[in-house]
Design an enzyme around this catalytic site. Structure first.
Site, mmCIF file in Angstrom:
data_model
loop_
_atom_site.group_PDB
_atom_site.id
_atom_site.type_symbol
_atom_site.label_atom_id
_atom_site.label_comp_id
_atom_site.label_asym_id
_atom_site.label_seq_id
_atom_site.Cartn_x
_atom_site.Cartn_y
_atom_site.Cartn_z
ATOM 1 C CG ASN A 211 -2.267 -0.403 0.803
ATOM 2 O OD1 ASN A 211 -2.560 -0.760 0.073
ATOM 3 N ND2 ASN A 211 -2.898 -0.950 2.316
ATOM 4 C CG PHE A 324 -5.455 6.699 11.230
ATOM 5 C CD1 PHE A 324 -4.890 6.477 12.540
ATOM 6 C CD2 PHE A 324 -5.547 7.778 10.130
ATOM 7 C CE1 PHE A 324 -4.112 7.477 13.250
ATOM 8 C CE2 PHE A 324 -3.911 8.529 11.089
ATOM 9 C CZ PHE A 324 -3.844 8.437 12.062
ATOM 10 C CE LYS A 338 -12.603 1.694 6.217
ATOM 11 N NZ LYS A 338 -11.717 3.120 5.314
ATOM 12 C CE LYS A 342 -11.983 -1.223 9.358
ATOM 13 N NZ LYS A 342 -10.834 -1.670 9.251
HETATM 14 N N1 CTP Z 1 -6.320 -2.145 9.113
HETATM 15 C C1 CTP Z 1 -5.603 -3.056 9.907
HETATM 16 N N2 CTP Z 1 -5.789 -4.568 9.416
HETATM 17 C C2 CTP Z 1 -6.124 -4.360 8.113
HETATM 18 C C3 CTP Z 1 -6.785 -3.190 7.398
HETATM 19 C C4 CTP Z 1 -6.815 -2.611 8.237
HETATM 20 O O1 CTP Z 1 -5.381 -2.850 11.057
HETATM 21 N N3 CTP Z 1 -6.180 -5.643 7.696
HETATM 22 C C5 CTP Z 1 -7.066 -0.804 9.913
HETATM 23 C C6 CTP Z 1 -6.049 0.103 9.727
HETATM 24 O O2 CTP Z 1 -4.818 0.583 10.143
HETATM 25 C C7 CTP Z 1 -6.533 1.578 9.792
HETATM 26 C C8 CTP Z 1 -8.344 1.211 9.766
HETATM 27 O O3 CTP Z 1 -8.157 -0.193 10.018
HETATM 28 O O4 CTP Z 1 -6.782 2.004 11.281
HETATM 29 C C9 CTP Z 1 -8.755 1.061 8.190
HETATM 30 O O5 CTP Z 1 -7.785 1.170 7.619
HETATM 31 P P1 CTP Z 1 -8.645 1.000 6.273
HETATM 32 O O6 CTP Z 1 -7.565 0.151 5.145
HETATM 33 O O7 CTP Z 1 -8.448 2.835 5.933
HETATM 34 O O8 CTP Z 1 -9.633 0.542 6.010
HETATM 35 P P2 CTP Z 1 -10.021 -1.217 5.424
HETATM 36 O O9 CTP Z 1 -10.566 -1.820 6.468
HETATM 37 O O10 CTP Z 1 -8.916 -2.073 4.722
HETATM 38 O O11 CTP Z 1 -11.438 -1.209 4.679
HETATM 39 P P3 CTP Z 1 -11.514 -0.619 2.678
HETATM 40 O O12 CTP Z 1 -9.758 -1.044 2.407
HETATM 41 O O13 CTP Z 1 -12.560 -1.002 2.391
HETATM 42 O O14 CTP Z 1 -11.076 1.047 2.887
#
Ligand code: CTP
Length: 399
Positions: A211, A324, A338, A342
């Site tokens: 990412n 985040f 979220k 979450k």
């Molecule tokens: N996060 C995590 N583990 C993952 C994916 C996300 O701990 N496998 C955490 C990130 O660190 C952040 C939050 O979840 O605090 C949201 O991450 P984000 O990438 O914005 O969202 P996703 O849940 O991955 O959803 P999407 O990509 O569909 O927006």
């Protein structure tokens, strides 16, 4: 003021009319059990004498020059390490300007530049100087470097003018320092964990899916938590960033490693999940480098959602969970969704559609969403300042 007992204070006295008040500050600090060493700048000696400072502080007074005797006894680096905190009183416009430029042209500025301790500045100057844009700019820079500013106050000045610029009274300065030490001691009992940076999901030994993330905001958050006294662990994906030794850093590559290390480092009081974790990993990673002549179809499978897992397992859930949400669109809707799904206490919503801030930049603009439906926006500022403000909110939530 029991938090001052046995604290080592390095008092830097600069040349201003209120320098005489530093003698009162020394008296109060001594009465409360502090050990004091002092640096007098060249111009400070026009206002107070080394002899009066030495008699009251019962400690060494360094004058504003490097000399063999001082350097042999305790060099300028050792002096900055000796102190638990540095107090600059009064902080003149000239000193503030030197510090903002990172100058090391005299002993006082060199010791401050070399310091890794909290630095308190007590500005004192004429109201026009205090209002001057260049002074304001310098103060903004110093705040960015986490200098703490006490005062000034509004009042009548030595020059007869009236306005803001009068140094805060010594008793109030010492009270502020006592409050700060109380707060740090309280936080020292608390543990914090931050995930930061991207993860890498390998396709073969040389290729991976990742990412976009510099990790800067997460590193700044870990630094800020540590400065606020928290025992801080940073679990970081691959970045080019450095961090001070007070923070325990665990480097990982994949989401799975990040998950394992996060679990190993629980329980904590507060966890901030700022990592840009790859949502998918490769179903079957090739142990050999895939050749371009090979037929290639990559099958992906979902990675564990670290934040979601930890936040929804009561046995390991930190008291305060901060997530985040990096979004290109519908920030509010997605962030709130979220926050709920979450099970977070706070979600920091990050609009990543603006190419000038956020990714790779030192600047950020975020909206903080709370569980009680409140939200507040932190307008564009450095990631350091954003972190300080987020940690301030965390402090309030944990008290
Ligand atoms: N996060 C995590 N583990 C993952 C994916 C996300 O701990 N496998 C955490 C990130 O660190 C952040 C939050 O979840 O605090 C949201 O991450 P984000 O990438 O914005 O969202 P996703 O849940 O991955 O959803 P999407 O990509 O569909 O927006």
């Amino acid at each position: 003021m029991k938090n001052l007992k046995d604290k080592k204070i390095l008092l830097i006295i600069c040349g201003g009319i209120s320098a005489y008040k530093s003698l009162e500050t020394i008296r109060i600090l001594k009465r409360n059990g502090c050990e004091i060493k002092t640096i007098l700048t060249k111009s400070a000696k026009e206002f107070v004498t080394p002899l009066s400072v030495a008699s009251l502080s019962q400690g060494k007074v360094y004058e504003d020059l490097f000399n063999v005797e001082n350097e042999a006894e305790m060099d300028h680096i050792a002096l900055s390490r000796w102190a638990d905190l540095i107090l600059v009183e009064p902080a003149t416009a000239n000193t503030i300007s030197k510090l903002a430029k990172g100058s090391s042209e005299d002993l006082a500025s060199t010791v401050i530049l070399a310091s890794n301790k909290p630095i308190f500045l007590c500005p004192a100057m004429n109201v026009r100087m205090w209002e001057h844009p260049s002074l304001k700019e310098n103060l903004e820079i110093l705040k960015l470097y986490s200098y703490k500013i006490i005062g000034p106050q509004i009042g009548e000045m030595a020059c007869g003018e009236y306005g803001e610029g009068k140094m805060t009274e010594p008793i109030d300065i010492v009270n502020k320092i006592n409050d700060y030490l109380y707060f740090i001691n309280k936080n020292k009992k608390l543990k914090a964990l931050v995930t930061a940076g991207p993860t890498r999901e390998y396709i073969d030994p040389v290729r991976f899916i990742t990412n976009k993330s510099s990790g800067k905001q997460g590193y700044e958050l870990a630094k800020s938590l540590s400065r606020n006294g928290y025992q801080t662990t940073l679990i970081s994906g691959p970045t080019n960033l450095e961090i001070e030794s007070e923070v325990k850093v665990i480097k990982v590559e994949t989401a799975e490693e990040m998950f394992k290390e996060t679990q190993k480092n629980l329980p904590v009081d507060v966890a901030i999940f700022s990592a840009a974790v790859a949502d998918f990993k490769v179903h079957e990673k090739s142990n050999l480098k895939i050749k371009k002549s090979d037929e290639l179809t990559i099958k992906l499978e979902k990675n564990v959602d670290i934040l979601n897992y930890i936040s929804n397992h009561n046995s390991m859930r930190p008291k305060l969970v901060v997530g985040f949400a990096a979004e290109t669109n519908d920030l509010e809707k997605n962030a709130i969704q979220k926050l709920k799904s979450k099970n977070c206490d706070i979600i920091i919503g990050n609009d990543v559609s603006n190419k000038k801030i956020g990714f790779d930049s030192n600047l950020n603009e975020v909206t903080i969403f709370y569980k009680n439906n409140k939200q507040e926006k932190l307008f564009v500022k450095s990631k350091t300042l954003i972190s300080e403000e987020i940690v301030e909110r965390i402090n309030n939530q944990l008290t």
